[in-house]
Design a protein around this motif. Structure first.
Motif, short mmCIF file in Angstrom:
data_model
loop_
_atom_site.label_atom_id
_atom_site.label_comp_id
_atom_site.label_asym_id
_atom_site.label_seq_id
_atom_site.Cartn_x
_atom_site.Cartn_y
_atom_site.Cartn_z
N ASP A 310 0.78 -1.30 0.32
CA ASP A 310 -0.08 0.11 0.01
C ASP A 310 0.90 1.25 0.01
O ASP A 310 0.36 2.22 0.20
CB ASP A 310 -1.02 0.05 1.11
N ASN A 311 2.15 1.24 -0.36
CA ASN A 311 3.00 2.40 -0.33
C ASN A 311 2.95 3.15 1.17
O ASN A 311 3.05 4.29 0.87
CB ASN A 311 2.85 3.25 -1.45
N THR A 312 2.87 2.69 2.19
CA THR A 312 2.86 3.28 3.72
C THR A 312 4.14 2.83 4.38
O THR A 312 4.69 1.46 3.88
CB THR A 312 1.58 3.03 4.32
N VAL A 313 4.61 3.47 4.98
CA VAL A 313 5.76 3.11 5.94
C VAL A 313 5.65 3.59 7.37
O VAL A 313 4.38 4.36 7.92
CB VAL A 313 7.08 4.00 5.50
N THR A 314 6.28 3.03 8.26
CA THR A 314 6.16 3.36 9.84
C THR A 314 7.30 4.35 10.05
O THR A 314 8.57 4.29 9.98
CB THR A 314 6.55 2.29 10.56
N ILE A 315 6.66 5.68 10.56
CA ILE A 315 7.73 6.49 11.17
C ILE A 315 7.65 6.42 12.55
O ILE A 315 6.78 6.29 13.29
CB ILE A 315 7.43 8.05 10.77
N ARG A 316 8.82 6.37 13.09
CA ARG A 316 9.28 6.20 14.53
C ARG A 316 9.77 7.73 15.07
O ARG A 316 10.99 7.92 14.50
CB ARG A 316 10.27 5.17 14.88
N HIS A 317 9.05 8.22 15.84
CA HIS A 317 9.48 9.45 16.52
C HIS A 317 10.69 9.31 17.70
O HIS A 317 10.23 8.57 18.72
CB HIS A 317 8.40 10.36 17.16
N ARG A 318 11.72 9.76 17.41
CA ARG A 318 12.86 9.66 18.49
C ARG A 318 12.44 10.08 20.02
O ARG A 318 12.69 9.22 20.87
CB ARG A 318 14.03 10.92 17.87
N ASP A 319 11.83 11.09 20.29
CA ASP A 319 11.68 11.36 21.59
C ASP A 319 10.48 10.81 22.41
O ASP A 319 10.72 10.39 23.41
CB ASP A 319 11.11 13.03 21.46
N THR A 320 9.63 10.07 21.71
CA THR A 320 8.36 9.59 22.35
C THR A 320 8.63 8.04 21.97
O THR A 320 7.95 7.17 22.75
CB THR A 320 7.25 10.10 21.94
N THR A 321 9.12 7.48 21.20
CA THR A 321 9.44 6.21 20.44
C THR A 321 8.01 5.77 19.94
O THR A 321 7.92 4.62 19.58
CB THR A 321 9.97 5.24 21.47
N GLU A 322 6.98 6.80 19.99
CA GLU A 322 5.80 6.24 19.27
C GLU A 322 6.02 6.08 17.50
O GLU A 322 6.78 6.52 17.11
CB GLU A 322 4.79 7.34 19.33
N GLN A 323 5.22 5.38 17.26
CA GLN A 323 5.24 4.89 15.59
C GLN A 323 3.99 5.32 14.82
O GLN A 323 2.92 4.96 15.85
CB GLN A 323 5.58 3.39 15.45
N GLU A 324 4.12 5.75 13.92
CA GLU A 324 2.53 5.92 12.69
C GLU A 324 2.88 5.50 11.71
O GLU A 324 3.90 5.58 11.08
CB GLU A 324 2.11 7.49 13.07
N ARG A 325 1.52 5.33 10.90
CA ARG A 325 1.76 4.91 9.81
C ARG A 325 1.41 5.90 8.64
O ARG A 325 0.52 6.61 9.10
CB ARG A 325 0.59 3.46 9.36
N VAL A 326 2.34 6.20 7.72
CA VAL A 326 2.37 7.21 6.91
C VAL A 326 2.47 6.76 5.51
O VAL A 326 3.34 6.00 5.23
CB VAL A 326 3.46 8.44 7.25
#
Length: 348
Positions: A310-326
């Motif tokens: 589906d041409n989406t990737v997971t972004i992991r945010h350094r400070d919170t370590t939270e991940q989201e699909r973009v």
């Protein structure tokens, strides 16, 4: 100077060393704070010269050149960065106190009589700048000078709480018209500005902001260093503002097979011309996240099997370590928004 008289005064007043509580004083000596060297092709004919202890005077010498060629109207500033040299008695505290250092200065030229308003304005603006780059308010403090240099009518330091205590990072000074007036006096060339708004010639007054690039770097590094415990594990990372982070994003294929590296390289190709990007496929994804944390990369972009669908990737945010699909198509805009210095200027 009566140096022996100073020693007599110290002894007569029974002044002791605050650390050792002893009064075993040496002779009082004059320290030379300027850095000298020899210039001349023949040793016996060489002359002693002094390397500049500040970068400001180059701006003053070129004041009228800049004002006329750039058609500037007062108030305006001239900024520069360059080497300065001071013969520190004790060079210490890592790169905080050095004999050769990089200085960033701005001389802001104002109409006489308005200098103290501009002094307050620049003091507030510079403090906001440091906070906008992520320095917490409690780690900064303002130190107003009680004893002023002979040319100043107001002066202050912005201090940061380093691991070795609060130390000066930046100086802000109202230098009056001392510099331009002195250059005019000794060069016999006018340094006056004609102000069409008041129909008057005058030598502008100057507000100076002066910061050491090395000290600014050390403050940013000390402030960014974070050690914390997450779910029983020790985590270390550099909490750089994304605009300052040397590497903006890491592109990480989950495995080295199944077409994931090729897909990840497509993303690298799309982003690398505008952002400093790292591509890494060695070791587990967790270890790769940890490596990027250590250099302060704000975003890790993981390419997995779903990406191929589906041409989406997971972004992991350094400070919170939270991940989201973009969506891959949204990555460029997301990075551009987060890493732009516009985010910094919006807070000033």
């Amino acid at each position: 100077e009566d140096l022996s008289g100073v020693r007599d005064l110290i002894i007569n007043e029974n002044i002791v060393c605050p650390i050792s509580s002893t009064a075993n004083w040496t002779e009082v000596r004059q320290f030379n704070l300027m850095f000298s060297t020899q210039v001349g092709s023949v040793a016996e004919d060489a002359s002693t010269i002094y390397l500049r202890p500040e970068t400001a005077q180059g701006i003053f010498v070129n004041f009228l050149n800049v004002q006329k060629t750039a058609r500037m109207k007062v108030p305006f500033g001239i900024a520069q960065i360059g080497k300065a040299f001071r013969n520190e008695i004790v060079a210490r505290q890592f790169i905080f106190r050095m004999r050769e250092f990089e200085q960033m200065e701005m001389q802001f030229f104002v109409r006489p009589g308005t200098e103290l308003e501009w002094y307050k304005e620049w003091a507030a603006t510079r403090m906001k700048w440091h906070k906008a780059l992520g320095i917490p308010e409690e780690k900064l403090r303002r130190h107003d000078h009680e004893k002023l240099a002979h040319y100043a009518n107001a002066a202050m330091d912005i201090e940061y709480e380093f691991p070795f205590g609060f130390k000066e990072v930046e100086g802000i000074h109202s230098r009056t018209d001392f510099d331009l007036k002195s250059h005019q006096e000794y060069s016999k060339k006018k340094q006056q500005y004609f102000d069409p708004e008041v129909n008057q010639n005058y030598i502008p007054y100057v507000i100076e902001t002066s910061i050491g690039a090395d000290r600014l770097f050390l403050m940013t590094l000390c402030n960014a260093y974070v050690e914390e415990e997450v779910e029983g594990k020790q985590r270390t990372y550099l909490k750089f503002h994304p605009a300052l982070a040397p590497v903006k994003a890491a592109i990480l294929p989950l495995t080295k097979k199944d077409g994931l590296p090729e897909k990840a390289q497509e993303i690298v190709e799309n982003l690398k011309y505008d952002f400093n990007i790292i591509y890494e496929e060695a070791a587990s994804i967790g270890k790769r996240y940890a490596r990027q944390d250590l250099i302060g990369t704000p975003f890790c972009i993981a390419v997995d099997h779903q990406t191929l669908e589906d041409n989406t990737v997971t972004i992991r945010h350094r400070d919170t370590t939270e991940q989201e699909r973009v969506a891959i198509a949204d990555l460029y805009a997301r990075l551009a928004a987060a890493c732009s210095f516009r985010r910094v200027f919006e807070k000033i």
